[in-house]
Enzyme design. Structure first.
Site, PDB file in Angstrom:
ATOM      1  CB  CYS A 139     -66.788 -82.303  34.467  1.00 16.03           C
ATOM      2  SG  CYS A 139     -67.501 -83.903  34.122  1.00 16.03           S
ATOM      3  CB  CYS A 164     -60.978-102.714  32.369  1.00 23.18           C
ATOM      4  SG  CYS A 164     -61.474-103.435  33.943  1.00 23.18           S
ATOM      5  CB  CYS A 177     -71.602 -85.009  28.132  1.00 19.43           C
ATOM      6  SG  CYS A 177     -70.254 -86.166  28.454  1.00 19.43           S
ATOM      7  CD  GLU A 214     -70.553-113.139  35.644  1.00 20.03           C
ATOM      8  OE1 GLU A 214     -70.517-112.697  36.815  1.00 20.03           O
ATOM      9  OE2 GLU A 214     -69.705-112.875  34.764  1.00 20.03           O
ATOM     10  CD  GLN A 258     -67.368-103.856  27.253  1.00 21.46           C
ATOM     11  OE1 GLN A 258     -67.167-102.729  27.685  1.00 21.46           O
ATOM     12  NE2 GLN A 258     -66.571-104.866  27.538  1.00 21.46           N
TER      13      GLN A 258
END
Length: 460
Positions: A83, A412, A163, A337, A287
């Site tokens: 996976c 990130c 999972c 934004e 998130q």
């Protein structure tokens, strides 16, 4: 002069792993020639078969671990090596955090020229079952229904029963869905032929409230036997409050379409980060690890060190989550934004939480900042939480012209973070604190929060 390559494709070699790649691969060298090995760990001696050779590096397939690392563990997931979802389950959690800290440190030094102390990674008490959202493609192979993640670098679906990084209830939902598909021979979408109906399932779980949303993504509006599925899901599972059908008729890799209809229950679920309440729809950004998001945002608040009379500028505010956290201690927050729908959600979130010291603005921050300066509005603190590609250079330059005392950068991607910090250091800022946060345990991804302070000329 042509460089001699000391390894040959399809040949086998023994290799000492002396470093780690950015995606968690082990790195070894033969005659100073670099070889990447997925699944190998720093300090191991391994046997590899060379499967790819380029002029500067080769890729080896791990055949045998001759000398295992003390940091090697047995992955709990039985499809881990097939996976594409996780990359670090074979490492102890302590070693995963060490790897992520070093990844940030290396990127800052190598790409940004920034030699600074990097704090120990803020990890999780339990690095499993942390994701509040899962979306999985549905396919059929040789008559068998597969629901799972794609194998690395392919669109082959690896069927999963469980999972280990998603909420356990999602496993049960997927099992019920598969049984329903098989029982009623439900039409499944074929992406190559652009035929069939059922494309994806998405499950969103609100950890604080326990509410669950199930989204069935289809090509067509028709969904035969949906009543039987709704009955099974709502009878067998606690917490399901929303079942939605989303239509995506396009030949695309984008999961969700623009039109959704509520099949049962509500059109949204409610969750909290800290004391703030957020409404989550199928298309909402939220998130995926709410536990560590709270850790991250509290660290942002700590770095901003607000006393109550500051103006804060949030340059990539999204749906307003960081802006709301900052509003607790700031005099005024401006959130900007480019996505109009996100700004509408941000305004709604502010209203729902009775926050009245935040203004949300649609537009590009590099254009909005000069407009605010012209109006006599200057920020004491600027917060940026950009997408993986980092900040536009024009935004960094606009931020420096505003000359806030502090910049808090949430990243990130260590590579684009290092690049942007290098630019900001040239514009009069110094990197003071670097705090990695483990938002995505068992994967190579790492979130980093940075504090920069201004030392340049205020008149520029």
């Amino acid at each position: 002069m042509k460089k001699d390559i000391p390894v040959k494709k399809n040949s086998t070699y023994n290799l000492y792993i002396t470093g780690m790649g950015t995606k968690g691969e082990g790195i070894g060298k033969i005659n100073n020639f670099t070889i990447f090995v997925t699944g190998a760990i720093l300090g191991e001696e391994v046997e590899v078969n060379i499967i790819k050779v380029n002029k500067n590096y080769a890729v080896g397939k791990l055949l045998n671990i001759i000398t295992p690392s003390a940091n090697r563990v047995e992955p709990p997931c039985d499809i881990y090596t097939k996976c594409g979802g996780c990359q670090l389950q074979h490492m102890s959690y302590k070693e995963q955090l060490n790897f992520k800290r070093q990844k940030v440190k290396d990127a800052l030094l190598r790409l940004g020229g920034i030699d600074v102390e990097v704090e120990e990674v803020l990890g999780m008490e339990n690095p499993y079952r942390y994701r509040n959202k899962v979306q999985l493609p549905i396919g059929k192979e040789k008559g068998k229904v597969n629901i799972g993640f794609y194998a690395p670098r392919s669109h082959n679906i690896i069927d999963l029963k469980s999972c280990f990084i998603q909420d356990e209830k999602a496993d049960k939902i997927i099992k019920i869905l598969k049984e329903w598909i098989e029982k009623f021979n439900v039409s499944i979408y074929d992406e190559k032929e652009h035929k069939g109906n059922l494309r994806h399932i998405m499950v969103r779980t609100a950890f604080r409230t326990g509410q669950i949303m199930i989204v069935l993504v289809t090509k067509d509006k028709k969904l035969p036997h949906k009543e039987e599925l709704i009955n099974k899901l709502t009878e067998d599972l606690e917490g399901v409050v929303s079942i939605i059908q989303n239509m995506n008729s396009q030949k695309t890799n984008v999961v969700l379409g623009k039109e959704s209809i509520v099949l049962w229950g509500k059109d949204k679920i409610i969750d909290y980060i800290g004391n703030f309440k957020f409404a989550i729809t199928p298309l909402s950004f939220f998130q995926v690890n709410p536990i560590q998001t709270e850790v991250l945002y509290n660290k942002a608040l700590e770095y901003a060190d607000l006393k109550g009379d500051e103006v804060v500028f949030d340059a990539y505010c999204g749906t307003g989550t960081i802006s709301l956290f900052l509003s607790q201690k700031a005099k005024k927050v401006y959130g900007v934004e480019i996505v109009n729908e996100a700004i509408e959600s941000a305004k709604l979130n502010a209203r729902e939480n009775n926050v009245d010291n935040v203004d949300f603005i649609v537009g590009e921050s590099e254009q909005i900042i000069p407009e605010l300066i012209e109006k006599g509005i200057k920020a004491d603190v600027v917060v940026v939480d950009p997408p993986r590609k980092g900040c536009e250079k024009s935004l960094l330059e606009a931020m420096a012209k505003m000359a806030p005392e502090k910049i808090v950068y949430v990243s990130c991607d260590p590579a684009t973070l290092a690049r942007d910090l290098g630019v900001l250091e040239e514009l009069g800022y110094k990197t003071m604190k670097v705090q990695p946060v483990d938002m995505f345990s068992n994967t190579y991804h790492v979130e980093t929060i940075i504090l920069m302070t201004y030392y340049g000329d205020k008149k520029k």
